[in-house]
Write a protein that holds these residues in place. Structure first.
Motif, PDB file in Angstrom:
ATOM      1  N   LEU A   1       0.875  -1.187   0.081  1.00  0.00           N
ATOM      2  CA  LEU A   1       0.009  -0.156  -0.024  1.00  0.00           C
ATOM      3  C   LEU A   1       0.806   1.158  -0.098  1.00  0.00           C
ATOM      4  CD1 LEU A   1      -2.603  -0.828   2.725  1.00  0.00           C
ATOM      5  CD2 LEU A   1      -2.968  -1.222   0.433  1.00  0.00           C
TER       6      LEU A   1
ATOM      7  N   LYS B   1      -0.385   7.036   1.677  1.00  0.00           N
ATOM      8  CA  LYS B   1      -1.743   7.555   1.418  1.00  0.00           C
ATOM      9  C   LYS B   1      -3.071   6.418   1.696  1.00  0.00           C
ATOM     10  CE  LYS B   1      -1.939  12.135  -0.737  1.00  0.00           C
ATOM     11  NZ  LYS B   1      -2.300  12.629  -1.992  1.00  0.00           N
ATOM     12  N   GLN B   2      -2.667   5.370   0.940  1.00  0.00           N
ATOM     13  CA  GLN B   2      -3.600   4.106   0.964  1.00  0.00           C
ATOM     14  C   GLN B   2      -3.799   3.795   2.435  1.00  0.00           C
ATOM     15  OE1 GLN B   2      -2.223   1.703  -2.159  1.00  0.00           O
ATOM     16  NE2 GLN B   2      -3.893   2.363  -3.446  1.00  0.00           N
ATOM     17  N   GLN B   3      -2.709   3.691   3.105  1.00  0.00           N
ATOM     18  CA  GLN B   3      -2.505   3.033   4.507  1.00  0.00           C
ATOM     19  C   GLN B   3      -3.394   3.804   5.279  1.00  0.00           C
ATOM     20  OE1 GLN B   3       1.113   1.464   5.680  1.00  0.00           O
ATOM     21  NE2 GLN B   3       0.381   1.188   7.692  1.00  0.00           N
TER      22      GLN B   3
ATOM     23  N   TYR C   1      -6.044  13.186   0.562  1.00  0.00           N
ATOM     24  CA  TYR C   1      -6.814  13.297  -0.844  1.00  0.00           C
ATOM     25  C   TYR C   1      -7.542  14.651  -1.013  1.00  0.00           C
ATOM     26  CZ  TYR C   1      -5.583   8.278  -1.385  1.00  0.00           C
ATOM     27  OH  TYR C   1      -4.876   6.960  -1.774  1.00  0.00           O
TER      28      TYR C   1
ATOM     29  N   ASN D   1     -10.716   3.125  -3.473  1.00  0.00           N
ATOM     30  CA  ASN D   1      -9.819   2.419  -2.451  1.00  0.00           C
ATOM     31  C   ASN D   1     -10.526   1.316  -2.080  1.00  0.00           C
ATOM     32  OD1 ASN D   1      -7.603   3.803  -2.912  1.00  0.00           O
ATOM     33  ND2 ASN D   1      -7.787   5.371  -1.064  1.00  0.00           N
TER      34      ASN D   1
ATOM     35  N   LYS E   1      -9.965  -2.080  -3.958  1.00  0.00           N
ATOM     36  CA  LYS E   1      -8.924  -2.460  -4.311  1.00  0.00           C
ATOM     37  C   LYS E   1      -8.606  -3.741  -3.369  1.00  0.00           C
ATOM     38  CE  LYS E   1      -6.864   1.703  -6.170  1.00  0.00           C
ATOM     39  NZ  LYS E   1      -5.801   2.856  -6.118  1.00  0.00           N
TER      40      LYS E   1
ATOM     41  N   VAL F   1      -6.297  -3.031  -0.279  1.00  0.00           N
ATOM     42  CA  VAL F   1      -6.617  -1.955   0.723  1.00  0.00           C
ATOM     43  C   VAL F   1      -7.828  -2.942   1.522  1.00  0.00           C
ATOM     44  CG1 VAL F   1      -8.097   0.020   1.104  1.00  0.00           C
ATOM     45  CG2 VAL F   1      -6.370  -0.040  -0.685  1.00  0.00           C
TER      46      VAL F   1
END
Length: 188
Positions: A3, A6-8, A29, A41, A44, A47
């Motif tokens: 990840l 930002k995704q985490q 974001y 997200n 995904k 994620v």
């Protein structure tokens, strides 16, 4: 499971907030695209997998395991745990008053003051914890089974003794001898 930072952050905020758009905004974001990126997200696989694993870890941290429950019940039985109880105390206070001559004098008055006090576990709670602990460890069933088995053995032994005494008394060969039976309980 790779990840981006930002995704985490998004996934952690989503776990905390339960709102994808808000989680995306807090993760950094843009406000304009937060809603669509938040939903994207969540689709995904990496994620989703991270969120699932974190939720499982959090659930494991929050839920007491078997050992923890047994240790807590043991502390209750030993009365090592304490409860907090609110008690109302009467606190004496000196109040300054004036009589009609203008002289000042003090008078004691009592005001109620609430205080939190630690008290040991109540006996009823300790007994209930002991009961639960014994059932969890199987002692309750074994103790009852052992008692029942012993009572059954005693009744059976007493019946055997009574049969032997009855046979001894009524036996044809025993007519020319005297039998003294002093252990036979008398019925009232």
């Amino acid at each position: 499971m790779k990840l981006t930072a930002k995704q985490q952050k998004f996934a952690d905020y989503y776990i905390e907030l339960g709102n994808a758009a808000e989680a995306a905004r807090k993760a950094g974001y843009s406000k304009r695209t937060a809603r669509s990126i938040g939903q994207e997200n969540l689709t995904k696989p990496d994620v989703k997998e991270y969120i699932s694993k974190r939720l499982e870890e959090l659930a494991n941290e929050r839920v007491a395991d078997q050992q923890e429950v047994l240790e807590f019940l043991t502390r209750l039985v030993r009365r090592e745990e304490s409860d907090q109880v609110v008690v109302t105390l009467k606190k004496p206070t000196s109040v300054m008053l004036q009589n009609k001559d203008g002289k000042s004098y003090s008078k004691f008055a009592y005001e109620d003051v609430d205080d939190v006090v630690d008290v040991k576990t109540k006996n009823s709670d300790a007994i209930k914890a002991a009961d639960i602990l014994s059932r969890l460890q199987g002692m309750g069933n074994n103790a009852n089974n052992t008692l029942t088995e012993n009572q059954s053995r005693k009744v059976s032994a007493e019946a055997d003794i009574m049969e032997a005494k009855a046979k001894l008394i009524t036996d044809a060969d025993s007519q020319d001898r005297t039998v003294i039976v002093d252990d036979v309980p008398e019925d009232d």
